[in-house]
Structures are given as C-alpha cells and as structure tokens.
Design a protein around this motif. Sequence first.
Motif, PDB file in Angstrom:
ATOM      1  N   GLN A  45       0.824  -1.201   0.000  1.00 34.04           N
ATOM      2  CA  GLN A  45       0.000   0.000   0.000  1.00 34.04           C
ATOM      3  C   GLN A  45       0.861   1.255   0.000  1.00 34.04           C
ATOM      4  N   GLU A  46       1.955   1.231   0.727  1.00 36.60           N
ATOM      5  CA  GLU A  46       2.861   2.383   0.745  1.00 36.60           C
ATOM      6  C   GLU A  46       3.478   2.602  -0.631  1.00 36.60           C
ATOM      7  N   ILE A  47       3.775   1.534  -1.344  1.00 36.94           N
ATOM      8  CA  ILE A  47       4.321   1.668  -2.698  1.00 36.94           C
ATOM      9  C   ILE A  47       3.294   2.324  -3.611  1.00 36.94           C
ATOM     10  N   LEU A  48       2.036   1.875  -3.532  1.00 40.75           N
ATOM     11  CA  LEU A  48       0.985   2.465  -4.369  1.00 40.75           C
ATOM     12  C   LEU A  48       0.806   3.948  -4.041  1.00 40.75           C
ATOM     13  N   LYS A  49       0.794   4.278  -2.745  1.00 43.00           N
ATOM     14  CA  LYS A  49       0.624   5.673  -2.341  1.00 43.00           C
ATOM     15  C   LYS A  49       1.809   6.516  -2.806  1.00 43.00           C
ATOM     16  N   ALA A  50       3.043   5.983  -2.658  1.00 44.27           N
ATOM     17  CA  ALA A  50       4.219   6.744  -3.063  1.00 44.27           C
ATOM     18  C   ALA A  50       4.206   6.999  -4.568  1.00 44.27           C
ATOM     19  N   ARG A  51       3.790   6.029  -5.351  1.00 42.39           N
ATOM     20  CA  ARG A  51       3.731   6.217  -6.794  1.00 42.39           C
ATOM     21  C   ARG A  51       2.646   7.229  -7.168  1.00 42.39           C
ATOM     22  N   ALA A  52       1.501   7.161  -6.482  1.00 41.13           N
ATOM     23  CA  ALA A  52       0.432   8.124  -6.762  1.00 41.13           C
ATOM     24  C   ALA A  52       0.874   9.538  -6.392  1.00 41.13           C
ATOM     25  N   ILE A 109       9.530   5.564  -3.122  1.00 40.63           N
ATOM     26  CA  ILE A 109       9.078   4.296  -3.698  1.00 40.63           C
ATOM     27  C   ILE A 109      10.070   3.174  -3.389  1.00 40.63           C
ATOM     28  N   LEU A 110      11.379   3.476  -3.523  1.00 40.42           N
ATOM     29  CA  LEU A 110      12.401   2.455  -3.237  1.00 40.42           C
ATOM     30  C   LEU A 110      12.366   2.034  -1.772  1.00 40.42           C
ATOM     31  N   LEU A 111      12.117   2.995  -0.877  1.00 42.46           N
ATOM     32  CA  LEU A 111      12.034   2.671   0.538  1.00 42.46           C
ATOM     33  C   LEU A 111      10.844   1.742   0.813  1.00 42.46           C
ATOM     34  N   ALA A 112       9.726   2.042   0.186  1.00 43.47           N
ATOM     35  CA  ALA A 112       8.558   1.178   0.361  1.00 43.47           C
ATOM     36  C   ALA A 112       8.812  -0.205  -0.246  1.00 43.47           C
ATOM     37  N   GLN A 113       9.507  -0.252  -1.385  1.00 40.23           N
ATOM     38  CA  GLN A 113       9.842  -1.537  -1.991  1.00 40.23           C
ATOM     39  C   GLN A 113      10.798  -2.335  -1.100  1.00 40.23           C
ATOM     40  N   GLU A 114      11.729  -1.626  -0.423  1.00 37.09           N
ATOM     41  CA  GLU A 114      12.636  -2.306   0.489  1.00 37.09           C
ATOM     42  C   GLU A 114      11.874  -2.896   1.674  1.00 37.09           C
ATOM     43  N   LYS A 115      10.895  -2.176   2.178  1.00 35.07           N
ATOM     44  CA  LYS A 115      10.055  -2.713   3.252  1.00 35.07           C
ATOM     45  C   LYS A 115       9.284  -3.934   2.773  1.00 35.07           C
ATOM     46  N   LYS A 116       8.857  -3.884   1.519  1.00 32.13           N
ATOM     47  CA  LYS A 116       8.153  -5.038   0.960  1.00 32.13           C
ATOM     48  C   LYS A 116       9.085  -6.236   0.853  1.00 32.13           C
ATOM     49  N   ASN A 117      10.323  -5.987   0.362  1.00 33.61           N
ATOM     50  CA  ASN A 117      11.292  -7.082   0.250  1.00 33.61           C
ATOM     51  C   ASN A 117      11.611  -7.673   1.617  1.00 33.61           C
ATOM     52  N   LYS A 118      11.747  -6.805   2.624  1.00 35.68           N
ATOM     53  CA  LYS A 118      12.038  -7.278   3.975  1.00 35.68           C
ATOM     54  C   LYS A 118      10.880  -8.120   4.511  1.00 35.68           C
ATOM     55  N   ALA A 119       9.658  -7.663   4.276  1.00 34.94           N
ATOM     56  CA  ALA A 119       8.496  -8.422   4.738  1.00 34.94           C
ATOM     57  C   ALA A 119       8.383  -9.748   4.001  1.00 34.94           C
ATOM     58  N   THR A 120       8.699  -9.744   2.696  1.00 36.39           N
ATOM     59  CA  THR A 120       8.656 -10.989   1.923  1.00 36.39           C
ATOM     60  C   THR A 120       9.687 -11.977   2.446  1.00 36.39           C
ATOM     61  N   LEU A 121      10.897 -11.477   2.719  1.00 41.90           N
ATOM     62  CA  LEU A 121      11.953 -12.339   3.260  1.00 41.90           C
ATOM     63  C   LEU A 121      11.553 -12.897   4.618  1.00 41.90           C
ATOM     64  N   ALA A 122      10.938 -12.063   5.454  1.00 39.74           N
ATOM     65  CA  ALA A 122      10.495 -12.534   6.773  1.00 39.74           C
ATOM     66  C   ALA A 122       9.401 -13.580   6.630  1.00 39.74           C
ATOM     67  N   MET A 123       8.521 -13.403   5.661  1.00 35.81           N
ATOM     68  CA  MET A 123       7.484 -14.406   5.416  1.00 35.81           C
ATOM     69  C   MET A 123       8.101 -15.731   4.983  1.00 35.81           C
ATOM     70  N   ASP A 124       9.049 -15.661   4.058  1.00 37.10           N
ATOM     71  CA  ASP A 124       9.707 -16.892   3.594  1.00 37.10           C
ATOM     72  C   ASP A 124      10.441 -17.580   4.734  1.00 37.10           C
ATOM     73  N   GLN A 125      11.107 -16.776   5.568  1.00 33.38           N
ATOM     74  CA  GLN A 125      11.845 -17.348   6.697  1.00 33.38           C
ATOM     75  C   GLN A 125      10.885 -18.003   7.686  1.00 33.38           C
ATOM     76  N   ALA A 126       9.768 -17.333   7.952  1.00 32.97           N
ATOM     77  CA  ALA A 126       8.791 -17.910   8.879  1.00 32.97           C
ATOM     78  C   ALA A 126       8.201 -19.192   8.310  1.00 32.97           C
ATOM     79  N   GLN A 127       7.947 -19.214   6.995  1.00 38.69           N
ATOM     80  CA  GLN A 127       7.405 -20.415   6.373  1.00 38.69           C
ATOM     81  C   GLN A 127       8.408 -21.563   6.449  1.00 38.69           C
ATOM     82  N   GLN A 128       9.684 -21.253   6.205  1.00 40.52           N
ATOM     83  CA  GLN A 128      10.723 -22.280   6.314  1.00 40.52           C
ATOM     84  C   GLN A 128      10.839 -22.783   7.750  1.00 40.52           C
ATOM     85  N   ASN A 129      10.734 -21.879   8.721  1.00 38.35           N
ATOM     86  CA  ASN A 129      10.815 -22.290  10.119  1.00 38.35           C
ATOM     87  C   ASN A 129       9.637 -23.188  10.502  1.00 38.35           C
TER      88      ASN A 129
END
Length: 432
Positions: A117-124, A194-214
């Motif tokens: 959502q932050e990425i969409l808002k930043a782009r808008a 936008i890049l900052l919001a994308q970095e937060k998205k990447n971090k959240a995606t990585l945390a999701m993958d890590q939690a799924q692996q755990n």
Amino acid sequence: MKRQRVIAWGALVIVFAAVAGVLATTGRTTKGGDNEVPVAVVQRGDLDLKVITTGELRASHSVALIAPSVAGGALQITRLLHTGTSVKKGDIVFEFDPAEQRYKLEQSRSELLQAEQEILKARADADVLAAQDKVALLKARFALRRAELEVQKNELVSVIDAKKNELSLKQAKDSLVKLQQDLESHTASGRATILLAQEKKNKATLAMDQAQQNIEKMLVAAPMDGLVSIEKNGGLDEMMWPGMSMPDYRAGDQVRSGSSIAQVIDPSQMELASRIGEQDGDNVKVGQSAEVDFDALPDQTFHGTVRTISSMSTRQFWESNMGGKFDITIQLLNEDLHLRPGLTAQVVVPGDKKKNVLYVSRQALFMKDGKRLVYLKRGPGFEQHEVKILCENESRAAIEGLKVNDKVALLDPTAPRKSGSGATPDITGVTR
C-alpha cells in the motif's frame, strides 16, 4: 702389639657387618615365616587365555537429529517417537510447536500488505507532484517568453519601464531555473520514497519466507531407514555432571535450538566399545570371535568379531593404580530391534589354550628394575628369582625359570607389613 690386634679384630667385625648389610639390601634371601607370607605353588597344566570384559553398545553409522536453528526462545516438543521405533526415510521423528512461527508469518504478511500500500501511495503522490511540476514549468516558460517580448519594447518605452522589463525578465529566468531544480528534487524524492517502500516489501517478503521455512523445520524427519534412539534431556542449560541420571526427551519438554534430540541408527551396523587390560593385549586379535551378553537381554547371547584394537594403551585419571588399557570394538553379527546405543554387556573373547605349561598366580609376579621376578621359597626365607612370562590371563601367567611345586610368595616379603593384620585369605593353589 695388643693394641694392633684389637684394631684388626674390630676391622674384621666391620667388614662382616657390611657384607651382611649388602646381602640384606639386595633381597637375595629374605626371611619370613610361613605364617607371615602366603605362598603359591607352581603347577603344570593347561592355561585358558579367555578374556572377559565389559562394553557399551554404540552405532557405527548414525545420524543425529537436532532442534532447528530459529530465532526466538526455546522450542517445545509436541510429538516424539519412542526409542526403538523403526522408521523409514522421510518419516517424522519429532515436531515442535509452530505457534510462534505462525504468528511471525502472519505479522510478516501484514507488513507485506502495508508495504504494498505504501508503494501504491508513493507512486500516486509522485505522479500528482510530477503533474503539478509540469503545469508550473509551463507557466514559468510562458512567463519567461512574455518577459522577453516586453524587453524587446524597451526602445519604445521610458527608461524606468525598460528597467522594470529587464528585472521581470531576470526574475522569470530565475524562477524557471529554480522550478527545474525543484522538479529534479521532487523526482528523486519520489523515487526514493518508492524504493524505501519496496525495500520494506522485500524485507516483509523475506520474513514471510523465513517464517514459512521455520514452520517446515518444526517437523524433523528421518534422513535414512533405521531405529530411533532418544537422547538424554540435559535441561535448557545442558549442564551435566558425572553420575547424574537424566531422563530422555519427551513431549512437552522445551529445548534450545541446536540441541541433539534423537538419533537414527542403522541396526545393521552396531558395534560394542570395550577396553581390555595390558596383560590381555596379546590374547585378543582382530577378527577373533566374541560372545556378548547384554544386561537388558539376559536370555539371548549375541555373537560378533573383534573389529579394531587400539595400538596404544591409555589410562583414565581414576585408574591411577592400574595399568593402561587398550580400546577395542566388536562388530555384532546379530540384528535385533531391542538393541540400541548405551546398552551395557558382558563380553567374552575365547582365546587360545596353552597346553602343558608351567603357570603361577599373577599375584606372585613382581616388577623390579624393569625385570619380572618372583620370591622363591628357600628354607626359612625367600630368594629373588627372575622369570620369563610366556603369556598371561586375568589370574594366571605361564612362565619359564621355575619347576613344578616351587613355592613363591604372593606378597613382597621385603615390604614392611603391619603386625597382627589378621588371617591371610584362602587362595587356590596357595599354601601357608
């Protein structure tokens, strides 16, 4: 003359005393009554070199199963197979409570949605700001063009108006330059947001993958076919002291990441670890057969062969008064589902049988100046007598250098002994 004769007799007495002292210190002949020093009789017969010892079962091929390495606190076991359970490769041996990892997964998923959502808002916001800057830029260019046209009329207007036109032109140029700089700044700022919001998205995606692996790591499977052997629970601090009796891990226990919970062992490759004394080192050979009786399985005798023998004897610190021992391993030939590492057993290695040899109790053998000797009974005393050891077992030794019915001391007659120590214990082949 009389004085010289007295001196000569005194010197002769001193010489005799010195000779007697030398003979006493060399131990050639030591007096000892029959009631003081027990003796053994040298006998001729067959000497069985059978070796008897104890051992502990271990798996020569096993794989340790450890608690997964995950961030956070202790892990709680929710399900655990029992020791001795047969498993196939891929079967779940134990599992942990995944509640904490599922919470982290949902938290990361929420952060991912927020970042999107932050990425969409930043782009808008960037698009709106770019449109506003575009309009402002068109207005600035229009103002500059109008100022340039006004300056062209300076020849037809007064000096004051001409000066005003020149100031307006300079102001329009400065405004356009500033607007262009703002436009570049707004573009860079929007891109950074936008890049900052994308970095937060990447971090959240990585945390999701890590939690799924755990979550997947909460299920620990067998890496091969075999038997399950549950480890001892040393507690969260894993502090264990000699003599402590620790229970096996069980469902409900909490463990730290990296703790060894169980082993999957190959029952076809079990071996027994044992130690034999230095005197038995020559009586055991690689490939020799052995009989094993486990304390936990008293009704069954297992068979095996000696697999390895250490080339050097060692001695533990609590064995300070004993000789060194050789480490040996025995490969079991039987397979049984009841066998698991840690079982103790009595081991018998049938050795050669020496026929028609002279033998004596090992208690009668002494070591002095690097030589093996006995104290041979001579009249009322004992005489040091060097012997050659051919072979020996736990209680007897085959020797050369003595004769049948020779009597040898079981205690060192030269050593000081307490008087009134009581009766000497009865020993087979010993006379008093």
